[in-house]
Design a protein around this motif. Structure first.
Motif, mmCIF file in Angstrom:
data_model
loop_
_atom_site.group_PDB
_atom_site.id
_atom_site.type_symbol
_atom_site.label_atom_id
_atom_site.label_comp_id
_atom_site.label_asym_id
_atom_site.label_seq_id
_atom_site.Cartn_x
_atom_site.Cartn_y
_atom_site.Cartn_z
ATOM 1 N N GLU A 12 47.610 46.458 43.134
ATOM 2 C CA GLU A 12 46.419 46.981 43.824
ATOM 3 C C GLU A 12 45.190 46.145 43.483
ATOM 4 O OE1 GLU A 12 46.016 51.078 42.752
ATOM 5 O OE2 GLU A 12 47.970 51.626 43.607
ATOM 6 N N LEU A 13 45.068 45.777 42.202
ATOM 7 C CA LEU A 13 43.930 44.953 41.782
ATOM 8 C C LEU A 13 44.018 43.558 42.392
ATOM 9 C CD1 LEU A 13 41.401 44.417 40.087
ATOM 10 C CD2 LEU A 13 42.896 43.956 38.131
ATOM 11 N N LEU A 14 45.200 42.964 42.371
ATOM 12 C CA LEU A 14 45.382 41.624 42.932
ATOM 13 C C LEU A 14 45.018 41.583 44.416
ATOM 14 C CD1 LEU A 14 48.724 40.632 41.171
ATOM 15 C CD2 LEU A 14 46.526 39.474 40.886
ATOM 16 N N GLU A 15 45.280 42.681 45.117
ATOM 17 C CA GLU A 15 44.944 42.740 46.547
ATOM 18 C C GLU A 15 43.437 42.851 46.763
ATOM 19 O OE1 GLU A 15 47.068 45.909 48.400
ATOM 20 O OE2 GLU A 15 49.039 45.054 47.915
ATOM 21 N N SER A 16 42.721 43.325 45.735
ATOM 22 C CA SER A 16 41.291 43.611 45.889
ATOM 23 C C SER A 16 40.392 42.429 45.568
ATOM 24 C CB SER A 16 40.892 44.787 44.981
ATOM 25 O OG SER A 16 41.660 45.925 45.284
ATOM 26 N N VAL A 17 40.899 41.460 44.793
ATOM 27 C CA VAL A 17 40.051 40.347 44.351
ATOM 28 C C VAL A 17 40.723 39.006 44.646
ATOM 29 C CG1 VAL A 17 38.977 41.711 42.514
ATOM 30 C CG2 VAL A 17 41.008 40.334 41.992
ATOM 31 N N ASP A 18 39.903 37.967 44.657
ATOM 32 C CA ASP A 18 40.415 36.614 44.895
ATOM 33 C C ASP A 18 40.360 35.740 43.649
ATOM 34 O OD1 ASP A 18 40.942 37.024 47.655
ATOM 35 O OD2 ASP A 18 38.804 36.801 48.076
ATOM 36 N N ILE A 19 39.827 36.271 42.553
ATOM 37 C CA ILE A 19 39.740 35.493 41.313
ATOM 38 C C ILE A 19 40.996 35.746 40.466
ATOM 39 C CG2 ILE A 19 37.230 35.299 41.224
ATOM 40 C CD1 ILE A 19 37.144 37.760 39.445
ATOM 41 N N PRO A 20 41.286 34.850 39.510
ATOM 42 C CA PRO A 20 42.488 35.010 38.693
ATOM 43 C C PRO A 20 42.498 36.327 37.910
ATOM 44 C CG PRO A 20 41.578 32.806 38.437
ATOM 45 C CD PRO A 20 40.573 33.587 39.214
ATOM 46 N N VAL A 21 43.684 36.923 37.814
ATOM 47 C CA VAL A 21 43.872 38.157 37.048
ATOM 48 C C VAL A 21 44.944 37.919 35.984
ATOM 49 C CG1 VAL A 21 44.600 40.574 37.118
ATOM 50 C CG2 VAL A 21 43.207 39.634 38.988
ATOM 51 N N VAL A 22 44.608 38.244 34.746
ATOM 52 C CA VAL A 22 45.557 38.183 33.639
ATOM 53 C C VAL A 22 45.966 39.616 33.310
ATOM 54 C CG1 VAL A 22 45.860 37.599 31.196
ATOM 55 C CG2 VAL A 22 44.583 36.059 32.706
ATOM 56 N N TYR A 23 47.275 39.833 33.152
ATOM 57 C CA TYR A 23 47.771 41.191 32.890
ATOM 58 C C TYR A 23 48.084 41.390 31.409
ATOM 59 C CZ TYR A 23 50.415 45.450 32.714
ATOM 60 O OH TYR A 23 50.817 46.714 32.376
ATOM 61 N N SER A 24 47.826 42.607 30.918
ATOM 62 C CA SER A 24 48.156 42.971 29.538
ATOM 63 C C SER A 24 48.547 44.444 29.493
ATOM 64 C CB SER A 24 46.942 42.729 28.632
ATOM 65 O OG SER A 24 47.163 43.215 27.336
ATOM 66 N N GLY A 25 49.530 44.759 28.644
ATOM 67 C CA GLY A 25 49.872 46.165 28.424
ATOM 68 C C GLY A 25 51.317 46.510 28.719
ATOM 69 N N GLY A 26 52.101 46.749 27.663
ATOM 70 C CA GLY A 26 53.471 47.233 27.842
ATOM 71 C C GLY A 26 54.510 46.181 28.141
ATOM 72 N N VAL A 27 54.151 44.909 28.072
ATOM 73 C CA VAL A 27 55.126 43.848 28.353
ATOM 74 C C VAL A 27 56.086 43.784 27.161
ATOM 75 C CG1 VAL A 27 55.451 41.411 28.866
ATOM 76 C CG2 VAL A 27 53.433 42.604 29.728
ATOM 77 N N SER A 28 57.329 44.202 27.391
ATOM 78 C CA SER A 28 58.255 44.449 26.289
ATOM 79 C C SER A 28 59.503 43.585 26.298
ATOM 80 C CB SER A 28 58.711 45.917 26.317
ATOM 81 O OG SER A 28 57.613 46.777 26.481
#
Length: 238
Positions: free
Chosen positions: A184-200
């Motif tokens: 949802e966030l990636l669809e809303s913005v055009d700038i780079p997004v870094v993800y964090s949280g729960g990557v296991s």
């Protein structure tokens, strides 16, 4: 997608907390600079350094950050406890490649504009930490009434060069995560997004590599050995 090992600092030590809560330390290592060097030696191309003490208003660890900057040669992105323009300017001037603004950016969006203009937008990242679908600030202790996509667009318009999106509901639990909020966030913005949280697991890394995420921060899974950094780095060019 860039793999970014997390080096979280509290009381001068490298720690991993559950959902950012003080007292839930699962990993405590004495020398954060040595830890950072180890991740670099294993192939990390960017390090994600967070001053948890600063974020939780317990006192900062800037000397430790300076030690890391002196020792490593890869870029360092750093956040936690950046409460003023002076804090931000100091970090950018001592060699932090990209600062991560949380509370300061959300409470005072004009600071994003000013810093982006002075130092370049690529050096200014805004942290959008989401809990129960709302962005939280002040070390995840205070909830706003806005969602990450809403604030992401505002920050992009203010000149932010990137977003760090942390899903607090999954942070430090090693239980995986829902990818939908990120999409949802990636669809809303055009700038780079870094993800964090729960990557296991490596499967989580593979899932993220199929999105348009610019990077992923991995913390507890690397320290507990459920993800091997070298294996994760295989996804950098996929």
């Amino acid at each position: 997608m860039i793999i970014m090992p997390a080096v979280d600092i509290k009381n001068g030590k490298c720690v991993q907390l559950v959902q950012g809560k003080p007292g839930t330390e699962q990993i405590v290592l004495d020398n954060p600079a040595e830890v950072a060097l180890e991740w670099e030696a294993k192939g990390a191309n960017v390090l994600h350094v967070i001053d948890l003490g600063g974020a939780l208003e317990e006192g900062g660890n800037i000397q430790v950050v300076e030690e890391i900057l002196k020792n490593v040669s890869v870029p360092v992105q750093m956040g936690g406890g950046i409460r003023t323009m002076d804090d931000a300017t100091h970090l950018l001037n001592i060699g932090v490649d990209r600062i991560i603004l949380g509370t300061l950016a959300i409470k005072h969006p004009e600071t994003v504009e000013l810093l982006s203009r002075e130092f370049g937008s690529e050096r200014i990242m805004v942290a959008l930490d989401s809990k129960d679908s709302k962005v939280v600030v002040r070390g995840w202790m205070e909830k706003t009434d806005q969602t990450a996509p809403q604030l992401g667009k505002i920050m992009e318009n203010k000149g932010a060069g990137g977003i760090l999106f942390t899903n607090v509901d999954h942070e430090g639990l090693l239980g995986g995560f829902r990818v939908e909020p990120l999409l949802e966030l990636l669809e809303s913005v055009d700038i780079p997004v870094v993800y964090s949280g729960g990557v296991s697991t490596l499967e989580d890394v593979a899932t993220l590599s199929q999105t348009d995420a610019y990077g992923v921060v991995i913390g507890s899974a690397l320290y507990k050995g459920t993800i091997n950094l070298e294996d994760a780095l295989a996804y950098e060019n996929k």
